[in-house]
Scaffold this active site. Structure first.
Site, PDB file in Angstrom:
ATOM      1  N   LYS A   1       2.217   5.817   2.090  1.00 41.87           N
ATOM      2  CA  LYS A   1       1.435   4.827   2.820  1.00 41.87           C
ATOM      3  C   LYS A   1      -0.022   5.142   2.501  1.00 41.87           C
ATOM      4  O   LYS A   1      -0.485   6.264   2.726  1.00 41.87           O
ATOM      5  CB  LYS A   1       1.710   4.943   4.315  1.00 41.87           C
ATOM      6  CG  LYS A   1       1.173   3.800   5.167  1.00 41.87           C
ATOM      7  CD  LYS A   1       1.682   3.958   6.602  1.00 41.87           C
ATOM      8  CE  LYS A   1       1.265   2.796   7.484  1.00 41.87           C
ATOM      9  NZ  LYS A   1       1.795   2.968   8.866  1.00 41.87           N
TER      10      LYS A   1
ATOM     11  N   ASP B   1       7.532   3.261   9.522  1.00 42.67           N
ATOM     12  CA  ASP B   1       6.328   2.437   9.373  1.00 42.67           C
ATOM     13  C   ASP B   1       5.676   2.157  10.728  1.00 42.67           C
ATOM     14  O   ASP B   1       5.854   1.097  11.319  1.00 42.67           O
ATOM     15  CB  ASP B   1       6.642   1.132   8.646  1.00 42.67           C
ATOM     16  CG  ASP B   1       5.365   0.510   8.063  1.00 42.67           C
ATOM     17  OD1 ASP B   1       4.340   1.217   8.006  1.00 42.67           O
ATOM     18  OD2 ASP B   1       5.397  -0.661   7.665  1.00 42.67           O
TER      19      ASP B   1
ATOM     20  N   ARG C   1       0.826  -1.206   0.000  1.00 42.11           N
ATOM     21  CA  ARG C   1       0.000   0.000   0.000  1.00 42.11           C
ATOM     22  C   ARG C   1       0.861   1.258   0.000  1.00 42.11           C
ATOM     23  O   ARG C   1       0.501   2.291   0.527  1.00 42.11           O
ATOM     24  CB  ARG C   1      -0.948   0.014   1.204  1.00 42.11           C
ATOM     25  CG  ARG C   1      -0.305  -0.058   2.563  1.00 42.11           C
ATOM     26  CD  ARG C   1      -1.342   0.205   3.651  1.00 42.11           C
ATOM     27  NE  ARG C   1      -0.808   0.008   4.971  1.00 42.11           N
ATOM     28  CZ  ARG C   1      -1.447   0.363   6.091  1.00 42.11           C
ATOM     29  NH1 ARG C   1      -2.622   0.946   6.008  1.00 42.11           N
ATOM     30  NH2 ARG C   1      -0.915   0.152   7.263  1.00 42.11           N
TER      31      ARG C   1
ATOM     32  N   ASP D   1      -6.672  -3.476   0.467  1.00 40.59           N
ATOM     33  CA  ASP D   1      -7.199  -2.434  -0.419  1.00 40.59           C
ATOM     34  C   ASP D   1      -6.161  -1.354  -0.724  1.00 40.59           C
ATOM     35  O   ASP D   1      -6.428  -0.438  -1.504  1.00 40.59           O
ATOM     36  CB  ASP D   1      -8.460  -1.795   0.175  1.00 40.59           C
ATOM     37  CG  ASP D   1      -8.249  -1.139   1.536  1.00 40.59           C
ATOM     38  OD1 ASP D   1      -7.079  -0.934   1.916  1.00 40.59           O
ATOM     39  OD2 ASP D   1      -9.252  -0.829   2.211  1.00 40.59           O
TER      40      ASP D   1
ATOM     41  N   ASP E   1      11.122  -7.014   7.675  1.00 37.34           N
ATOM     42  CA  ASP E   1      10.776  -6.113   6.580  1.00 37.34           C
ATOM     43  C   ASP E   1      10.499  -4.702   7.079  1.00 37.34           C
ATOM     44  O   ASP E   1      10.291  -3.796   6.269  1.00 37.34           O
ATOM     45  CB  ASP E   1       9.575  -6.641   5.796  1.00 37.34           C
ATOM     46  CG  ASP E   1       8.343  -6.848   6.664  1.00 37.34           C
ATOM     47  OD1 ASP E   1       8.421  -7.684   7.574  1.00 37.34           O
ATOM     48  OD2 ASP E   1       7.319  -6.166   6.441  1.00 37.34           O
ATOM     49  N   ASN E   2      10.504  -4.508   8.402  1.00 40.94           N
ATOM     50  CA  ASN E   2      10.308  -3.178   8.979  1.00 40.94           C
ATOM     51  C   ASN E   2      11.593  -2.579   9.523  1.00 40.94           C
ATOM     52  O   ASN E   2      11.546  -1.577  10.241  1.00 40.94           O
ATOM     53  CB  ASN E   2       9.274  -3.238  10.114  1.00 40.94           C
ATOM     54  CG  ASN E   2       7.853  -3.262   9.588  1.00 40.94           C
ATOM     55  OD1 ASN E   2       7.604  -2.961   8.431  1.00 40.94           O
ATOM     56  ND2 ASN E   2       6.916  -3.629  10.445  1.00 40.94           N
TER      57      ASN E   2
ATOM     58  N   ARG F   1       6.074  10.017   3.533  1.00 40.33           N
ATOM     59  CA  ARG F   1       7.164  10.092   4.508  1.00 40.33           C
ATOM     60  C   ARG F   1       8.467  10.445   3.799  1.00 40.33           C
ATOM     61  O   ARG F   1       8.692  10.083   2.634  1.00 40.33           O
ATOM     62  CB  ARG F   1       7.309   8.786   5.285  1.00 40.33           C
ATOM     63  CG  ARG F   1       7.850   7.632   4.504  1.00 40.33           C
ATOM     64  CD  ARG F   1       8.261   6.455   5.410  1.00 40.33           C
ATOM     65  NE  ARG F   1       7.137   5.792   6.021  1.00 40.33           N
ATOM     66  CZ  ARG F   1       6.601   4.658   5.541  1.00 40.33           C
ATOM     67  NH1 ARG F   1       7.082   4.115   4.431  1.00 40.33           N
ATOM     68  NH2 ARG F   1       5.602   4.088   6.165  1.00 40.33           N
TER      69      ARG F   1
END
Length: 452
Positions: free
Chosen positions: A114, A263, A94, A126, A253-254, A180
């Site tokens: 984001k 994030d 997203r 979505d 992954d963060n 960001r």
């Protein structure tokens, strides 16, 4: 578009990695683009503060390309461990990277999103962001920046006019797209994907990209990269702890390989020094609890080392990983002395001071924000009783690093606990009143000035 070309320095370094690293995408066509927050302080660092609101909305709500940078948005490909379970089916689901710029220090900065719509990695999502999620990210990034934590900055929040259904918010709820400003968006999971695919050429290319563009080194040595990441992530873990911050989802992954936090989903600030305090309601085992964050980040960096075995020998990688613990101990001491507002003395005295402070905070369950406000400069007020005498004695030989003349110290502590976050959101949800958010951002920045 920018009117100060000497301050606006566009780049497109990401394109050199080639199409195996990303997917070209387009932003969703939102029903509306109503500007809710623009961070001109951060924008000034990359020459974007002179944009009119109309230009800002076109660039950060409709994603009209900024001149000279990426020609279209790119959704990055990566894998990662999510709560210690490997997942090869993730990636930018997203969000996307849509511009790269040099900041005043010459660092390569990414503009990423984001809530900008679906991508090939969205799976069943979505691709959207709730407005409340965007407001929470503003509050997290502003507070962390003020507390000296390396963090992405929330540059923009634009409401997009869609109604979203979510299980953790009253639905339908309002939607937004966030931008960001980050020192790169390359994650440990980006390297894990290449190891999973056994892509040696891709791994070497990515190591070179990160060292050249994010660390300023003309090198493609994987050991140099791991050395940098170990150092930066040990610092990040320490500063999370000193800030009392709980990220909530420290999956591989963060974790950005520049050691910059980003994030923000279920984040919280811990009210007290409680190692078991968790941020995410779904973290049933407390894997990412407050006190386990250094362990979690270390574990993620071990996954980077494991990935780099594709192009490097194991023994020197292991030797570098083993430096995380000692580096963390140095960094947590430095970070807590910074929050105490005192100058360091000898390593032995500093470690003893920090241990005494942690013991007192843990055993008394004193509110952290109140404590750090009261003690800044190295003197505990008389109201702190006998339980605090060992800390008072330990502080006696320390000099303040900064006095308390700033007006911030005449007021009360600036905190960011969950009740206040909800109280800031409520008037937005009920009557579209943003005054509490803007007042809080101003208050947090005042605190940052007093601490800096």
């Amino acid at each position: 578009m920018p009117t100060h070309p000497q301050a606006y320095r566009p780049e497109a370094a990401l394109t050199a990695l080639g199409p195996t690293f990303w997917d070209p995408v387009a932003a969703a066509d939102f029903p509306a683009t109503q500007l809710r927050f623009r961070n001109d302080r951060a924008a000034a660092e990359v020459g974007l503060d002179t944009l009119t609101d109309a230009e800002w909305t076109e660039g950060f709500g409709r994603f009209v390309p900024l001149p000279g940078t990426l020609p279209q948005p790119l959704a990055l490909r990566y894998h990662g461990h999510q709560f210690r379970t490997y997942n090869p089916e993730i990636g930018d689901g997203r969000g996307f990277t849509f511009a790269q710029l040099r900041d005043a220090q010459g660092r390569l900065m990414d503009l990423g999103t984001k809530g900008s719509g679906q991508t090939p990695h969205s799976r069943f999502g979505d691709g959207r962001l709730t407005l409340k999620g965007g407001v929470r990210e503003i509050l997290a990034t502003e507070m962390l920046e003020a507390l000296n934590v390396p963090t992405s900055r929330t540059l923009s929040l634009i409401e997009t006019g869609e109604e979203l259904t979510r299980g953790d918010e009253p639905s339908p709820t309002r939607s937004a797209v966030l931008v960001r400003l980050s020192h790169g968006h390359i994650r440990i999971g980006t390297f894990q994907r290449l190891a999973y695919l056994q892509d040696e050429d891709g791994m070497r290319a990515l190591v070179g990209y990160v060292l050249r563009n994010l660390y300023g080194e003309e090198s493609d040595d994987p050991l140099r990269l791991l050395d940098h990441v170990v150092t930066r992530t040990a610092r990040l873990a320490a500063r999370y702890m000193a800030a009392g911050f709980v990220h909530g989802v420290l999956n591989s992954d963060n974790i950005n390989v520049t050691g910059e936090s980003f994030d923000y989903g279920p984040w919280r600030f811990a009210p007290t020094w409680d190692p078991a305090f968790t941020a995410a309601y779904f973290d049933h085992a407390g894997l990412y609890a407050f006190g386990r964050q250094p362990e979690a980040i270390h574990w993620d960096v071990m996954q980077l080392a494991a990935s780099l075995r594709l192009i490097a020998d194991s023994d020197p990688l292991i030797a570098l990983i083993e430096q995380f613990g000692p580096l963390y101990q140095l960094e947590i001491t430095a970070a807590l002395l910074w929050r105490l507002g005192v100058r360091p003395r000898t390593p032995e005295q500093d470690r003893a001071l920090v241990q005494t402070m942690e013991r007192a905070l843990r055993t008394t369950a004193t509110p952290m924000d109140r404590f750090f406000f009261d003690v800044f400069g190295g003197t505990l007020p008389d109201g702190y009783g006998d339980d605090w005498q060992p800390l008072r004695d330990a502080l006696a030989s320390y000099a303040p690093r900064k006095d308390r003349s700033h007006p911030y110290w005449q007021g009360s502590p600036c905190a960011m606990l969950i009740d206040e976050v909800e109280a800031i959101w409520s008037p937005i949800a009920e009557r579209d009143d943003w005054s509490a958010l803007h007042a809080k951002v101003a208050r947090v920045r005042t605190m940052g000035e007093a601490l800096a």
